[in-house]
Design a protein around this motif. Structure first.
Motif: not given
Length: 608
Positions: A124-136
């Motif tokens: 949740q923290l990454v999703s809330a603060l980052a402009e975008s995120w993902g997994v490769t």
């Protein structure tokens, strides 16, 4: 692009935070010619968010992947150029952080969803603060990434935090930006509790579950709380004498850990508080602004028993919200329960080891003219005693008794029988019973105990059978060697190796002890001449398997003994042990015991 490799241990998150903070601060301080066109956009808020999110991802990788970790930082610059009106457009910067591990088969987990309780809905923290995120996902690597963006002129620049010489190196045309304090007010902790509380508590429970060392519990708890909820953390644990011992200290700045520990140890808590969030004096070595900081104490109580105290500190004069207090109380309860469980396990393990040590003799008796050696390997993990047992003890000035036995089974009941049998043999021998009489009376005792067990436990109760090799050595001070009398009951017969290399069994096979109370046993007597050896083993050696074959098939043990001809007692015992291990490809599946008695050749008869 910069990359740093980290081991999957407790210091990985701290190493990642140090790497990201140092890299971004260095780029922000560098002149534009070397830092890049977008470096002016690096501010304190960007650095803080990057450090926080990278720490979260590295912690997840350590917990769920357990492999080596790579942290990669990539800056995507946007040149500050004039817009249509000829004015200079503020520079923009994109920061991409990647955390890679070598366990692509494991899905990314970041906590527990508060509504469903199912794992895998965290981050949740990454999703809330980052402009975008993902997994490769790649063939052998899994990478979790996030992107942060910053624009020149936004509040929170790090310019004012640089050293004077660094600021002097900047060109004059680069205007100084207003400085905002580091974004870490108390409201942020409350926001984290509201948004990530369920995930954090679930992560705490999962990480502490199964920990059976109280120091490991406190180490994990401290690193979970710092820097998420506090700048530093200290955990005191109660001692058996009623005092308090400082178990763990952790700080966002690792350089402050040692002085903070020394400062706290000067004034240990005298009385344990039972009130959550009790104010605590701020230690000078904790580090803070000129206004000081806030430290709060939380009790560690499990099953209405005081386990210690949790101390949290943050810079600034802050007051915890009820949400944060409740969450820290929940964490403290989990830590206290984990410490209680670890202490119970340690206490039971200590008792078990103490009882196990009483099952075997501390040393072997020294026999004049005879060298003795023992190799003993219990099968059970973490056990010092198994179903095998041994003893060598004196009976007067000229007679010594020796035994090697094996109780059916490998459970604690088997260990209890080993102690009973060994001490009963000693008692019978000291009452003057010979080899045959000792076996007969021990057989009667085992048979009676088996009958009582069946009577009390019914048909489901299992009888305990015992195999035993028991003998006596009589030494004449005026003559070399010894007179040996030995008998076996359901046990592999001892092997007598002569000086010329001949090897033969020294006794006849007989019935196990505890099956038929009317069994009579016969002993064999022979001379153990100088240079001759008597080898005694348990079935862990003779029945060592390799496929469908056992080590003693086709007189395999006799061949092993012949190969060790000329070795001393200790060397021969180790030779047999190594042969048993090397015979099979898998681990040994039974207790393994080897007893060697070797008559010493007089010095005058030895060849030069």
């Amino acid at each position: 692009m910069s990359r740093k490799g980290l081991p999957a241990n407790q210091l990985a998150a701290a190493g990642a935070r140090k790497f990201v903070r140092a890299l971004l601060t260095e780029r922000a301080a560098a002149p534009p010619a070397t830092a890049g066109p977008g470096a002016a956009a690096i501010n304190a808020e960007l650095i803080h968010d990057a450090v926080l999110l990278t720490s979260e991802l590295v912690t997840n990788a350590v917990m769920y992947a357990g492999t080596e970790i790579d942290v990669t930082c990539r800056l995507e610059h946007d040149q500050a150029s004039p817009d249509g009106d000829g004015e200079r457009r503020p520079a923009k910067l994109g920061l991409v952080m990647e955390v890679s591990d070598r366990h692509p088969a494991r899905r990314v987990r970041g906590g527990v969803d508060a509504r469903t309780g199912e794992p895998g809905y965290g981050l949740q923290l990454v999703s809330a603060l980052a402009e975008s995120w993902g997994v490769t996902y790649r063939k052998s690597v899994k990478t979790v990434w996030f992107r942060l963006e910053a624009t020149e002129g936004q509040p929170g620049t790090v310019a004012s935090t640089l050293k004077p010489e660094a600021r002097a190196a900047e060109p004059a045309e680069r205007p100084a930006q207003p400085v905002a304090p580091r974004r870490r007010p108390h409201g942020y902790a409350a926001e984290w509790a509201d948004r990530g509380g369920p995930s954090f508590l679930a992560e705490t429970s999962e990480l502490l579950a199964g920990q059976l060392d109280q120091d490991m519990v406190t180490a994990l708890a401290a690193q979970l709380l710092v820097p998420r909820l506090a700048d530093w953390c200290a955990i005191w644990l109660t001692t058996e004498g009623g005092g308090m011992q400082l178990s763990r200290v952790w700080h966002v700045d690792e350089r402050r850990i040692a002085p903070l520990r020394a400062d706290l140890e000067l004034d240990p808590p005298s009385d344990l508080t039972r009130t959550a969030g009790t104010p605590w004096p701020w230690p000078e070595c904790a580090g803070a602004t000129s206004s000081g900081g806030s430290a709060l104490a939380f009790p560690l109580v499990a099953r209405d028993t005081d386990q210690g105290m949790l101390l949290l500190g943050r810079a600034g004069h802050l007051q915890m919200t009820d949400t944060v207090v409740r969450m820290v109380e929940d964490v403290a309860r989990r830590v206290a329960q984990a410490v209680y469980t670890a202490r119970q396990y340690t206490r039971q393990t200590t008792i078990s080891l103490a009882l196990q040590r009483r099952q075997l003799p501390a040393t072997l008796a020294s026999i004049p003219g005879v060298d003795t050696a023992i190799v003993y390997e219990p099968h059970g993990e973490g056990q010092t005693v198994g179903g095998d047992f041994y003893d060598v003890f004196p009976m007067g000035d000229r007679r010594w008794c020796f035994l090697l036995g094996d109780v059916q089974g490998k459970d604690p009941e088997a260990m209890s029988v080993t102690g009973l049998a060994r001490h009963l043999v000693r008692l019978l021998a000291r009452e003057g019973h010979g080899v045959e009489s000792v076996l007969g009376r021990l057989n009667l005792a085992m048979a009676e105990e088996s009958a009582e067990a069946v009577e009390l436990g019914g048909e489901q109760a299992s009888s305990r059978f015992l195999s035993l090799l028991y003998g006596e050595l009589e030494v004449d001070p005026g003559a070399p060697g010894a007179r040996c009398t030995v008998a076996t009951a359901g046990h592999p017969p001892p092997l007598h190796m002569f000086v010329d290399g001949t090897v033969e069994a020294a006794s006849e096979p007989q019935m196990l002890l505890g099956i038929d109370e009317g069994t009579e046993f016969q002993a064999s007597s022979f001379a153990l001449a100088p240079g001759e050896t008597l080898l005694c083993v348990t079935d862990g050696v003779t029945e060592r398997r390799c496929g469908n074959w056992q080590l003693d098939d086709n007189d395999g043990l006799i061949e092993v003994v012949r190969d060790g001809m000329g070795l001393g007692a200790k060397a021969l015992a180790e030779h047999v042990r190594r042969a048993a291990h090397d015979f099979g490809t898998g681990p040994v599946e039974d207790d393994l015991s080897v007893l060697v008695l070797q008559a010493v050749t007089p010095v005058a008869d030895r060849r030069p």
